[in-house]
Write a protein that holds these residues in place. Sequence first.
Motif, PDB file in Angstrom:
ATOM      1  N   ARG A   1      -2.438 -49.830  34.923  1.00 11.85           N
ATOM      2  CA  ARG A   1      -2.740 -50.928  35.769  1.00 11.85           C
ATOM      3  C   ARG A   1      -4.126 -51.194  36.022  1.00 11.85           C
ATOM      4  N   ASN A   2      -4.955 -50.107  36.439  1.00  7.51           N
ATOM      5  CA  ASN A   2      -6.300 -50.314  36.508  1.00  7.51           C
ATOM      6  C   ASN A   2      -7.117 -50.743  35.242  1.00  7.51           C
TER       7      ASN A   2
ATOM      8  N   GLU B   1      -6.490 -54.109  34.766  1.00  4.39           N
ATOM      9  CA  GLU B   1      -7.149 -55.195  35.541  1.00  4.39           C
ATOM     10  C   GLU B   1      -8.828 -55.239  35.153  1.00  4.39           C
TER      11      GLU B   1
ATOM     12  N   LEU C   1      -1.818 -58.381  39.873  1.00  4.62           N
ATOM     13  CA  LEU C   1      -2.281 -58.830  38.901  1.00  4.62           C
ATOM     14  C   LEU C   1      -1.710 -60.363  38.396  1.00  4.62           C
TER      15      LEU C   1
ATOM     16  N   LYS D   1      -3.456 -62.584  40.951  1.00  2.00           N
ATOM     17  CA  LYS D   1      -4.873 -62.848  40.579  1.00  2.00           C
ATOM     18  C   LYS D   1      -4.877 -63.866  39.548  1.00  2.00           C
TER      19      LYS D   1
END
Length: 309
Positions: free
Chosen positions: A67-68, A71, A113, A116
Amino acid sequence: MHHLLLFQNPTMQQLVDETEAIAASDASILIFGETGVGKNVLAEHIHRRSGRQNGSFLHLDCAVLSRNLLESELFGHEKGAFTGATEKKAGYLDMVCGGTLFLDEIENLDQDLQTKLLSVIDTKQFLRVGGREIVTTDFRLISASNVDIPRQIQSGKIREDFYYRIKGRVLTIPPLRERREDIQLFAEFFLQDFGKRYKRTLGISREALTCLKDYHWPGNIRELRMVLESVVATMHSQRINIEHLPLEVQQGALLTTAEREEWKAETLLNAYAKRVLKVTGNNKTQAAKLLGWSPNTLKRHLQKIEREE
């Protein structure tokens, strides 16, 4: 021309016609299809037929990154934004400005996400990870998935508003088993490609081609290419015969034929025994071992085959 656009199948003709009609627009597109059908190829084809063809086409697989990292790849980051961020880095949303962003397996974006990205789609603006400066971008979004997204919405994994924003137009690529008339075109295309690579003139027998057409290809075009490449790399002849094909392809093709022609179980077993015997070079001991039969059981089936012939 790419192999995806080699077709005789009428469903593919409709798909390509629809693709040509929408390529010139800037609408978001969602491509559905099983693994290996060529969703990335269709996405790039749309880009090359669009007004953004001179811009970048960037492909990001949402399933392969944490996930990080995902992003950071999408939004970029500022120096010191997190441990290991030793310098400022532009993300895909920055680099794709003026072009097309293709997000594969988009169902793997988490809800944060999705929120965003939804904001970026609407405003064309975003912040890098750890940043305060607003970055402006301009791109066309093409997404792809091989899952039932409405079911993902029901389970709470996909935001409904996100789904409706990315699915401006929906395209569905049929699996290879639903376009068997195209398999010969793909096989010839791949063999020509491999022939150039290995500096060989390659062909395929009618029996082997029939086997390819009858196999169900769960991995679709990608699996077909990998099977043929493996065969070409290991065989010593110039022509692919049925015995060169993997046993699971031969078995799967036999089952398809048996189902289509409504074979009785005995007929299927006899045909299977005959094919395994051919693959083993008529070695009855090895064939019996592969079949999981005793030598006497194999002998009985071969006798029935001889009587039928």
